[in-house]
Write a protein that holds these residues in place. Structure first.
Motif, PDB file in Angstrom:
ATOM      1  N   ALA A  24      -5.004  -1.054  -3.244  1.00 33.56           N
ATOM      2  CA  ALA A  24      -5.942  -1.640  -2.283  1.00 33.56           C
ATOM      3  C   ALA A  24      -6.881  -2.628  -2.969  1.00 33.56           C
TER       4      ALA A  24
ATOM      5  N   THR B 234       0.770   4.665  -2.124  1.00 28.44           N
ATOM      6  CA  THR B 234       0.699   5.956  -1.440  1.00 28.44           C
ATOM      7  C   THR B 234       1.686   6.947  -2.034  1.00 28.44           C
TER       8      THR B 234
ATOM      9  N   LEU C  12       0.832  -1.208   0.000  1.00 29.61           N
ATOM     10  CA  LEU C  12       0.000   0.000   0.000  1.00 29.61           C
ATOM     11  C   LEU C  12       0.866   1.257   0.000  1.00 29.61           C
TER      12      LEU C  12
ATOM     13  N   THR D 169      -6.416   1.577   4.221  1.00 26.40           N
ATOM     14  CA  THR D 169      -6.439   2.597   3.169  1.00 26.40           C
ATOM     15  C   THR D 169      -7.091   3.882   3.668  1.00 26.40           C
TER      16      THR D 169
ATOM     17  N   LEU E  69      -2.858   4.524  -4.551  1.00 28.30           N
ATOM     18  CA  LEU E  69      -3.228   3.840  -3.312  1.00 28.30           C
ATOM     19  C   LEU E  69      -4.506   3.021  -3.476  1.00 28.30           C
ATOM     20  N   THR E  70      -5.530   3.605  -4.092  1.00 28.26           N
ATOM     21  CA  THR E  70      -6.794   2.888  -4.269  1.00 28.26           C
ATOM     22  C   THR E  70      -6.625   1.682  -5.186  1.00 28.26           C
TER      23      THR E  70
END
Length: 227
Positions: free
Chosen positions: A170, A12, A8, A187, A166-167
């Motif tokens: 995830a 980020t 993650l 997240t 990031l999404t």
């Protein structure tokens, strides 16, 4: 969680890069659009109004899709990388909102400041640079902070144009591990921490700018009056 967090973190870093570069472009477009809307020439004002209304009045997701899927087609034939599309889309979209914030901040400067600058025989450029704009920035910083947070959260949409933010990371980890609750809770925490860091940074900058700009403006008027 120790295994998931480094993955993650990679997303980020991409999110931070997109947010930072998108913010810089948004700030630049906000100043350009505001200058265009306040210009004395009607065609320039029309261009500024069209830009603001189009990007403020349409969906950010559709704009990203348009840049990513439509521009490569005839007659445009302009191919952009997902990273470039993310920066351009976010910058242009939030720059339109930033233009309205800046325009409102300029109008919030007391008229007496403008009249004093005119009485001191300052040029239009000097009035804007030394007196009006510094004071307007104080009023623009709080709403600009909110807009930057919205831009940070808006970066989650770039995962839909295949960018590994990031999404996107995830969602990949969720499909691979089925640890939905753990992954998306982490997240949420990361987005929250990034937003709070941004708020703290902007509040610090706002406090310093308030004292510095007020002192600078007073000094400029005093020096001009003395001369």
């Amino acid at each position: 969680m120790r295994e998931l967090f480094p993955l993650l973190l990679q997303g980020t870093l991409v999110t931070i890069q997109i947010a930072a570069l998108g913010t810089l472009l948004a700030i630049a477009m906000a100043f350009v659009a505001t200058a265009a809307k306040l210009a004395p020439w009607a065609p320039v004002r029309w261009f500024g109004n069209v830009y603001v209304e189009v990007f403020r009045g349409t969906s950010l997701l559709v704009q990203l899709f348009w840049f990513f899927f439509v521009l490569p087609l005839p007659p445009f034939r302009i191919e952009l990388t997902p990273f470039t599309v993310a920066i351009v889309g976010l910058g242009l979209h939030y720059g339109a909102y930033g233009s309205e914030i800046l325009r409102g901040a300029l109008r919030s400067v007391p008229g007496g400041q403008f009249e004093a600058a005119v009485a001191l025989n300052m040029s239009a450029f000097a009035r804007m640079r030394r007196i009006i704009l510094p004071q307007a920035m104080i009023n623009a910083l709080p709403p600009a902070t909110n807009l930057m947070i919205e831009l940070l959260k808006g970066t989650s949409l770039v995962s839909l144009i295949t960018l590994s933010d990031l999404t996107f990371r995830a969602r990949q980890l969720d499909e691979a591990t089925f640890k939905t609750a753990e992954i998306f809770c982490l997240t949420l925490v990361i987005y929250f921490v990034l937003a709070q860091l941004l708020v703290a940074l902007m509040r610090h900058f706002e406090r310093r700018a308030s004292h510095g700009i007020i002192a600078h403006t007073s000094r400029q008027i005093t020096q001009k009056a003395a001369s």
